[in-house]
Design a protein around this motif. Structure first.
Motif, PDB file in Angstrom:
ATOM      1  N   LEU B 288      24.874  44.452  40.230  1.00  0.00           N
ATOM      2  CA  LEU B 288      25.976  44.195  41.157  1.00  0.00           C
ATOM      3  C   LEU B 288      27.119  45.171  40.824  1.00  0.00           C
ATOM      4  O   LEU B 288      27.598  45.198  39.693  1.00  0.00           O
ATOM      5  CB  LEU B 288      26.446  42.758  40.953  1.00  0.00           C
ATOM      6  N   PRO B 289      27.571  45.989  41.783  1.00  0.00           N
ATOM      7  CA  PRO B 289      28.611  46.977  41.465  1.00  0.00           C
ATOM      8  C   PRO B 289      29.939  46.310  41.112  1.00  0.00           C
ATOM      9  O   PRO B 289      30.284  45.271  41.683  1.00  0.00           O
ATOM     10  CB  PRO B 289      28.751  47.786  42.768  1.00  0.00           C
ATOM     11  N   ILE B 290      30.669  46.895  40.177  1.00  0.00           N
ATOM     12  CA  ILE B 290      31.997  46.360  39.811  1.00  0.00           C
ATOM     13  C   ILE B 290      33.047  47.471  39.936  1.00  0.00           C
ATOM     14  O   ILE B 290      32.787  48.632  39.646  1.00  0.00           O
ATOM     15  CB  ILE B 290      32.029  45.754  38.394  1.00  0.00           C
ATOM     16  N   ASP B 291      34.235  47.073  40.409  1.00  0.00           N
ATOM     17  CA  ASP B 291      35.336  48.025  40.544  1.00  0.00           C
ATOM     18  C   ASP B 291      36.183  48.054  39.280  1.00  0.00           C
ATOM     19  O   ASP B 291      36.734  49.082  38.911  1.00  0.00           O
ATOM     20  CB  ASP B 291      36.241  47.609  41.717  1.00  0.00           C
ATOM     21  N   GLN B 292      36.318  46.900  38.646  1.00  0.00           N
ATOM     22  CA  GLN B 292      37.181  46.798  37.466  1.00  0.00           C
ATOM     23  C   GLN B 292      36.478  46.007  36.373  1.00  0.00           C
ATOM     24  O   GLN B 292      35.798  45.025  36.652  1.00  0.00           O
ATOM     25  CB  GLN B 292      38.503  46.098  37.836  1.00  0.00           C
ATOM     26  N   ALA B 293      36.660  46.494  35.137  1.00  0.00           N
ATOM     27  CA  ALA B 293      36.159  45.771  33.972  1.00  0.00           C
ATOM     28  C   ALA B 293      37.356  45.497  33.071  1.00  0.00           C
ATOM     29  O   ALA B 293      38.251  46.333  32.952  1.00  0.00           O
ATOM     30  CB  ALA B 293      35.115  46.607  33.245  1.00  0.00           C
ATOM     31  N   PHE B 294      37.399  44.311  32.455  1.00  0.00           N
ATOM     32  CA  PHE B 294      38.560  43.944  31.631  1.00  0.00           C
ATOM     33  C   PHE B 294      38.098  43.280  30.339  1.00  0.00           C
ATOM     34  O   PHE B 294      37.325  42.321  30.367  1.00  0.00           O
ATOM     35  CB  PHE B 294      39.467  42.986  32.422  1.00  0.00           C
ATOM     36  N   ILE B 295      38.555  43.838  29.230  1.00  0.00           N
ATOM     37  CA  ILE B 295      38.295  43.214  27.922  1.00  0.00           C
ATOM     38  C   ILE B 295      39.647  42.919  27.305  1.00  0.00           C
ATOM     39  O   ILE B 295      40.414  43.844  27.003  1.00  0.00           O
ATOM     40  CB  ILE B 295      37.462  44.132  27.003  1.00  0.00           C
ATOM     41  N   GLY B 296      39.958  41.663  27.157  1.00  0.00           N
ATOM     42  CA  GLY B 296      41.253  41.285  26.603  1.00  0.00           C
ATOM     43  C   GLY B 296      41.495  39.817  26.812  1.00  0.00           C
ATOM     44  O   GLY B 296      40.546  39.035  26.916  1.00  0.00           O
ATOM     45  N   SER B 297      42.782  39.395  26.826  1.00  0.00           N
ATOM     46  CA  SER B 297      43.219  38.021  27.040  1.00  0.00           C
ATOM     47  C   SER B 297      43.115  37.191  25.762  1.00  0.00           C
ATOM     48  O   SER B 297      42.603  37.651  24.743  1.00  0.00           O
ATOM     49  CB  SER B 297      42.436  37.328  28.176  1.00  0.00           C
ATOM     50  N   CYS B 298      43.556  35.925  25.869  1.00  0.00           N
ATOM     51  CA  CYS B 298      43.472  35.037  24.704  1.00  0.00           C
ATOM     52  C   CYS B 298      42.038  34.612  24.421  1.00  0.00           C
ATOM     53  O   CYS B 298      41.748  34.022  23.388  1.00  0.00           O
ATOM     54  CB  CYS B 298      44.371  33.818  24.898  1.00  0.00           C
TER      55      CYS B 298
END
Lengths: 187, 425
Positions: B288-298
């Motif tokens: 599934l294509p993704i536009d944004q990836a995010f590694i972080g947060s609490c």
């Protein structure tokens, strides 16, 4: 002190026990992001209120009338601890939220700010969008005034009902103020 | 009869020898945690009520973490008011913008100890359960009441015991375990209840993994997400200069139910969009294509998470159609990542480094999504509208899955990329 279960109701409760209005129906898992989008987190209440539930029903904020009743599915108010969520509903004049079930923090916050809530399994099957409904908070009875259908919700425990009837927890704080802990002004 | 961890915490906090599920108590918290957005209204309410001092200024922390650095004049004004309140009320623990997310700071500074009660204005205050602390979220009005009086009504929750058994396979992380649990119990499966983690594998969970799991307890509706305070906990607290005793449930404690999570069979999980319990094994959504990836947060912005991401991205480039955002959970995490060379690795791969804070998870700024966009994140919440447009899709996964997916611009099984790494957070 938090009122105990035997606390007698104030003679002029801030929250009426019977609420009558048009039902606005929503599904399961209505989140705090739908109730109070993060993008408006520091906006004034009046502006925040315009965006309540806009992603699921763009007409809601503009057309809801004082006393109307939000009827929803399971896990209503899931997500953030933001009080903006019940606050927006209250600011729009919503009389009560009746849901199959509530998320814990939303339920606390609603009581804390004096927004009536009633957990009521079976309510979504008995009420259609637009139906006139009547909610009795003390008995938990929800009546569909169009069909005559009656559903029995679970009234809040006396401890929570007492906070609601006082008009919220800050009202209790104000009442307590004259007894003055070290923190209070005495004037 | 014995007590669960939740019962012990609430009995102690209310000065009782024993409590039972369903009872209402008036609890005295050991610590109160406030973050920006909500801190200003809390102090404003106190002033309106004529409360000029909090119940114990040494037991209160105020953290600016959601809107950092201030993205608007309105946010800057909120921060300015908070700083002024913090000075006036003499709040002992203040963390200004960029120092980190409140839950990470509580853990890495050892602000609370096992068996204590922590009330916070953020729903993810359950994170402190990793340290055996009864952490739970409350709203602004209730926090004002707590700061004025040092107490709050609480109902004693029934507890669900979650037995962790077996061992995680390489490239499968503790995030996958808690996503699988969300799938198993449902998004309201622990409503009004406490989750208590135990079983033979519990001792193997490192502190970072415990924080990730306890953090997401609230996504299942739970009041607390508790790990026993064992050697892992006490070693961490010793490093923080905090002396603490082991803390656990009684052996004859009563649970509403017990569920078993078998780790041996666990594969990387992906949740969403729009519901945390819409969980599937990664292969069902692969490509599934993704536009944004995010590694972080609490949930997953710790050093262990950045190590896994760097290991996967080392010497490679993020896919040109995907942007990868990295949000360290605290300045301490960021500095450690710098010392270990992880930041250089991530930046070389094309990642964008965000300031320590909540970042795009909160949806206020820094990486909000346009209609029709899709994000795969290692954070905790994927409701419609959480990160900008309600027409965007948010999927949740482990940092390993997010990093691997950022490489290919598509949801990717991290086991294809990491054959043997011990990625276990």
């Amino acid at each position: 002190m938090i009122p105990s279960g035997t606390h007698s109701a104030p003679t002029d409760p801030a929250t009426p026990r019977a609420i009558r209005g048009r039902a606005w129906c929503f599904g399961d898992d209505i989140s705090t992001d739908l109730l109070a989008p993060g993008a408006y987190a520091v906006a004034p209440l009046q502006e925040r209120a315009r965006h309540v539930l806009e992603a699921v029903n763009p007409r809601f904020a503009a057309e809801v009338q004082p006393g109307d009743v939000v009827v929803a599915g399971r896990n209503f108010g899931c997500g953030s601890s933001r009080e903006h969520a019940p606050e927006g509903l209250k600011a729009l004049g919503v009389g009560c939220v009746v849901a199959e079930g509530f998320a814990r923090i939303f339920l606390r916050n609603a009581v804390a700010i004096g927004l009536p809530v009633l957990p009521c399994p079976g309510v979504t099957a008995a009420v259609d969008d637009g139906d006139p409904v009547q909610v009795d908070l003390a008995t938990g009875v929800v009546r569909n005034l169009r069909t005559g259908a009656v559903v029995h919700g679970v009234p809040l425990p006396p401890q929570m009902l007492a906070i609601l009837e006082a008009g919220g927890i800050v009202a209790l704080l104000r009442q307590r103020a004259p007894q003055a802990g070290a923190g209070w002004t005495t004037g | 009869m014995g007590m669960t961890m939740a019962e012990k915490i609430l009995a102690r906090a209310s000065g009782r020898t024993a409590v039972r599920p369903g009872e209402f108590v008036v609890g005295r918290p050991d610590f109160a945690l406030l973050h920006d957005i909500f801190a200003a209204p809390v102090f404003d309410l106190l002033r309106e009520c004529g409360v000029l001092a909090v119940w114990d200024r040494t037991r209160v922390a105020v953290v600016l973490d959601h809107l950092v650095p201030a993205p608007s004049v309105a946010a800057a004004e909120v921060h300015r008011r908070i700083r002024s309140h913090v000075r006036d009320y003499g709040i002992a623990h203040f963390f200004d913008a960029g120092q980190g997310i409140c839950h990470q700071l509580v853990a890495e500074r050892g602000l609370v100890a096992p068996g204590q009660l922590l009330l916070g204005t953020d729903s993810h205050t359950t994170t402190a359960g990793a340290l055996g602390v009864g952490g739970t979220g409350i709203g602004t009005s209730e926090m004002a009441y707590v700061l004025a009086t040092g107490e709050l009504w609480l109902q004693v929750p029934p507890s669900i015991r979650v037995d962790l058994r077996g061992r995680l396979a390489p490239a499968v992380m503790w995030k996958d375990a808690v996503l699988a649990l969300a799938g198993l119990l449902g998004a309201d499966g622990a409503q009004y209840q406490a989750l208590e983690f135990g079983g033979p594998a519990a001792a193997q969970v490192d502190l970072a993994g415990r924080l990730t799991i306890a953090n997401m307890a609230v996504e299942l509706g739970a009041k607390f997400g508790l790990f026993p305070a064992d050697a892992v906990t006490l070693a961490h607290l010793r490093r923080c200069g905090v002396a603490a005793e082991p803390f656990a449930a009684d052996s004859d404690a009563q649970y509403a139910r017990t569920v078993v999570l078998e780790l041996d069979d666990l594969v990387p999980q992906v949740a969403g969009p729009h519901a945390v319990d819409r969980v599937r094994p990664v292969h069902e959504v692969e490509d599934l294509p993704i536009d944004q990836a995010f590694i972080g947060s609490c949930t997953n912005g710790r050093i262990e998470d950045l190590r896994v991401a760097a290991q996967i991205l080392a010497g490679r480039r993020v896919h040109p159609h995907t942007r990868l955002l990295i949000g360290p959970a605290s300045q301490q995490v960021e500095q450690q990542a710098e010392r270990e060379g992880l930041l250089a690795t991530l930046l070389d791969a094309g990642a964008v480094l965000l300031p320590p804070g909540c970042g795009p998870c909160f949806g206020g700024h820094l990486g909000v999504l346009a209609p029709g966009e899709r994000c795969l994140g290692a954070h905790n919440r994927n409701f419609a509208g959480r990160m900008g447009s309600p027409q965007a899709e948010i999927y949740l996964a482990s940092p390993a899955t997010v990093a691997a997916s950022a490489l290919y611009g598509r949801v990717t099984d991290p086991r294809r990329v990491v054959a043997t790494a011990g990625a276990r957070t």
